[in-house]
Design a protein around this motif. Structure first.
Motif, PDB file in Angstrom:
ATOM      1  N   LYS A   1      -6.710  -3.943  -7.938  1.00  0.00           N
ATOM      2  CA  LYS A   1      -7.977  -3.232  -8.102  1.00  0.00           C
ATOM      3  C   LYS A   1      -7.774  -1.732  -8.308  1.00  0.00           C
ATOM      4  O   LYS A   1      -8.455  -1.106  -9.127  1.00  0.00           O
ATOM      5  CB  LYS A   1      -8.872  -3.464  -6.893  1.00  0.00           C
ATOM      6  N   THR A   2      -6.840  -1.145  -7.572  1.00  0.00           N
ATOM      7  CA  THR A   2      -6.694   0.315  -7.577  1.00  0.00           C
ATOM      8  C   THR A   2      -5.635   0.833  -8.532  1.00  0.00           C
ATOM      9  O   THR A   2      -5.614   2.026  -8.858  1.00  0.00           O
ATOM     10  CB  THR A   2      -6.334   0.808  -6.167  1.00  0.00           C
ATOM     11  N   GLY A   3      -4.717  -0.049  -8.971  1.00  0.00           N
ATOM     12  CA  GLY A   3      -3.602   0.409  -9.787  1.00  0.00           C
ATOM     13  C   GLY A   3      -2.485   1.035  -8.978  1.00  0.00           C
ATOM     14  O   GLY A   3      -1.509   1.527  -9.554  1.00  0.00           O
ATOM     15  N   LYS A   4      -2.593   1.012  -7.649  1.00  0.00           N
ATOM     16  CA  LYS A   4      -1.538   1.541  -6.793  1.00  0.00           C
ATOM     17  C   LYS A   4      -0.474   0.466  -6.573  1.00  0.00           C
ATOM     18  O   LYS A   4      -0.760  -0.729  -6.653  1.00  0.00           O
ATOM     19  CB  LYS A   4      -2.121   1.977  -5.443  1.00  0.00           C
ATOM     20  N   PRO A   5       0.771   0.849  -6.253  1.00  0.00           N
ATOM     21  CA  PRO A   5       1.805  -0.161  -5.985  1.00  0.00           C
ATOM     22  C   PRO A   5       1.432  -0.998  -4.766  1.00  0.00           C
ATOM     23  O   PRO A   5       0.836  -0.492  -3.809  1.00  0.00           O
ATOM     24  CB  PRO A   5       3.059   0.679  -5.709  1.00  0.00           C
ATOM     25  N   PRO A   6       1.772  -2.291  -4.763  1.00  0.00           N
ATOM     26  CA  PRO A   6       1.505  -3.111  -3.582  1.00  0.00           C
ATOM     27  C   PRO A   6       2.363  -2.655  -2.409  1.00  0.00           C
ATOM     28  O   PRO A   6       3.458  -2.108  -2.589  1.00  0.00           O
ATOM     29  CB  PRO A   6       1.886  -4.525  -4.040  1.00  0.00           C
TER      30      PRO A   6
ATOM     31  N   ALA B   1     -11.242  -8.729  -2.304  1.00  0.00           N
ATOM     32  CA  ALA B   1     -11.073 -10.192  -2.293  1.00  0.00           C
ATOM     33  C   ALA B   1     -11.766 -10.790  -3.507  1.00  0.00           C
ATOM     34  O   ALA B   1     -12.434 -11.810  -3.411  1.00  0.00           O
ATOM     35  CB  ALA B   1     -11.645 -10.777  -1.012  1.00  0.00           C
ATOM     36  N   GLU B   2     -11.573 -10.183  -4.652  1.00  0.00           N
ATOM     37  CA  GLU B   2     -12.391 -10.563  -5.804  1.00  0.00           C
ATOM     38  C   GLU B   2     -11.634 -11.252  -6.939  1.00  0.00           C
ATOM     39  O   GLU B   2     -12.251 -11.845  -7.825  1.00  0.00           O
ATOM     40  CB  GLU B   2     -13.089  -9.325  -6.370  1.00  0.00           C
TER      41      GLU B   2
ATOM     42  N   LEU C   1      -2.016  -7.260  -2.314  1.00  0.00           N
ATOM     43  CA  LEU C   1      -1.869  -7.456  -3.756  1.00  0.00           C
ATOM     44  C   LEU C   1      -3.226  -7.352  -4.450  1.00  0.00           C
ATOM     45  O   LEU C   1      -3.336  -6.740  -5.521  1.00  0.00           O
ATOM     46  CB  LEU C   1      -1.211  -8.798  -4.042  1.00  0.00           C
ATOM     47  N   GLN C   2      -4.258  -7.936  -3.874  1.00  0.00           N
ATOM     48  CA  GLN C   2      -5.607  -7.784  -4.422  1.00  0.00           C
ATOM     49  C   GLN C   2      -5.957  -6.294  -4.547  1.00  0.00           C
ATOM     50  O   GLN C   2      -6.483  -5.843  -5.576  1.00  0.00           O
ATOM     51  CB  GLN C   2      -6.625  -8.483  -3.509  1.00  0.00           C
ATOM     52  N   PHE C   3      -5.669  -5.530  -3.500  1.00  0.00           N
ATOM     53  CA  PHE C   3      -5.992  -4.099  -3.496  1.00  0.00           C
ATOM     54  C   PHE C   3      -5.172  -3.345  -4.540  1.00  0.00           C
ATOM     55  O   PHE C   3      -5.678  -2.424  -5.199  1.00  0.00           O
ATOM     56  CB  PHE C   3      -5.740  -3.523  -2.103  1.00  0.00           C
TER      57      PHE C   3
END
Length: 370
Positions: free
Chosen positions: A322-327, A15-16, A317-319
């Motif tokens: 952050k991770t570069g993984k697909p939403p 949540a950043e 989407l935030q995650f």
């Protein structure tokens, strides 16, 4: 929630990233921003077509900055995630402007993504080329009953799925901009249910849709009440009904608006409600030979589809940023939902069952027109 190993709401893993909100209508003001406030997502700025509306919503949520135009917000280097709640004829230009901005790391948009399937596919390709996650707000996947139903299906609690139904008798609030389009219920209400059925069971093989106009909807439209049947390779048959008429409503008429769903499997049955029409929490109960000795069990939770599902939508989407993984709600997946809607319109136009291939060009009428 009681201890039944079901998780109605996803955890907040990130949540950043600072959010810029474009739009100040009901979906942004009452759903997105209410969810973000509860979850602690930072909203840095807001803009809309009408400055006074943006100022009013900013005051309501304590948003520090109001930009005069959406374009000014997109250009603001303080924005990291762009959240667009705009009509589909205006979304593509904003998306394309955002894809060019190096400071924007991810974009959330409304459905339908664009006026046509071909436009949606083009935006998908452009987002992939830009290397930015573009996510579409298919928020029914984050309804608590749908999430728990998916968990039951995935762990085999119902056995092999046989039949599924989403049965809606409720009156939507049609947004004003829809009066200028030639499509209504399938593109703006059925899309929730068709996407949820894809989420639960995968890609269908066949689509059959019927429609008639809705007597209550005063502006011209071609699809009012809609019934769609999907056939899946697994053998599952699914029915999606959107009765937006729902009977003659007046002060003396006892209101029974509702959305109910049911999934029958070889080893169990699950059924429930979607709380949106009545402002209540969604529900689920299930009876399983595998897990409950055939007895009905009713998990409970305190959260609701509106607004709490929008926490999950933004969190995924935030995650991803952050991770570069697909939403989880990727634009590529949403294009397949749009293709399914297009196949339903084709079925209506041609009066027949349509074989569905999400990669096939089934866009026969060019999509919505203004």
């Amino acid at each position: 929630m009681n201890d039944l190993s079901l998780i109605p709401d996803p955890p907040i893993r990130c949540a950043e990233f600072r959010i810029g909100a474009i739009g100040a209508g009901m979906i942004m003001a009452d759903c997105h921003l209410a969810a973000y406030e509860e979850a602690g997502f930072p909203v840095a700025a807001i803009a809309s077509r009408t400055l006074a509306n943006a100022e009013r919503v900013a005051k309501r949520y304590g948003i520090a900055r109001v930009l005069e135009t959406p374009e000014a917000l997109i250009a603001d280097s303080d924005i990291e995630i762009l959240d667009i709640a705009y009509p589909p004829d205006l979304q593509p230009a904003l998306i394309r402007a955002a894809l060019k901005q190096p400071h924007i790391k991810g974009i959330l948009v409304q459905k339908p993504l664009a006026l046509s399937l071909s436009q949606a596919r083009a935006l998908c390709d452009e987002a992939r080329a830009a290397g930015k996650p573009l996510s579409v707000n298919q928020n029914m996947r984050y309804d608590q009953s749908m999430r728990c139903l998916k968990q039951l299906l995935d762990r085999g609690a119902l056995g092999d799925p046989v039949f599924a139904q989403i049965d809606m008798h409720a009156i939507p609030h049609w947004q004003g901009f829809l009066e200028g389009y030639d499509r209504l219920t399938l593109s703006n209400m059925s899309v929730h249910h068709l996407d949820a059925l894809r989420f639960l069971f995968g890609e269908p093989e066949t689509v059959t849709s019927l429609t008639r106009t809705d007597p209550r909807t005063a502006f011209a439209h071609r699809d009012g009440i809609v019934v769609t049947t999907l056939g899946f390779a697994s053998g599952v048959m699914a029915l999606s009904l959107e009765d937006v008429w729902s009977g003659p409503r007046a002060e003396e008429y006892d209101d029974d608006q509702h959305i109910r769903w049911r999934v029958e499997g070889s080893k169990g049955v699950a059924r429930g409600t979607i709380g949106w029409p009545t402002g209540a929490a969604s529900t689920l109960e299930y009876a399983s030979r595998i897990e409950t000795d055939g007895q009905w069990v009713s998990p409970t939770w305190d959260t609701m589809w509106f607004p709490h599902a929008f926490i999950g939508v933004m969190e995924q989407l935030q995650f991803a940023v952050k991770t570069g993984k697909p939403p989880a709600l990727s634009v590529a997946d949403n294009v397949r939902t749009m293709a399914l809607v297009e196949a339903a319109y084709q079925s209506i136009d041609e009066g027949r069952t349509v074989r569905f291939d999400p990669g096939q060009d089934q866009e026969r009428r060019g999509g919505m027109t203004t």
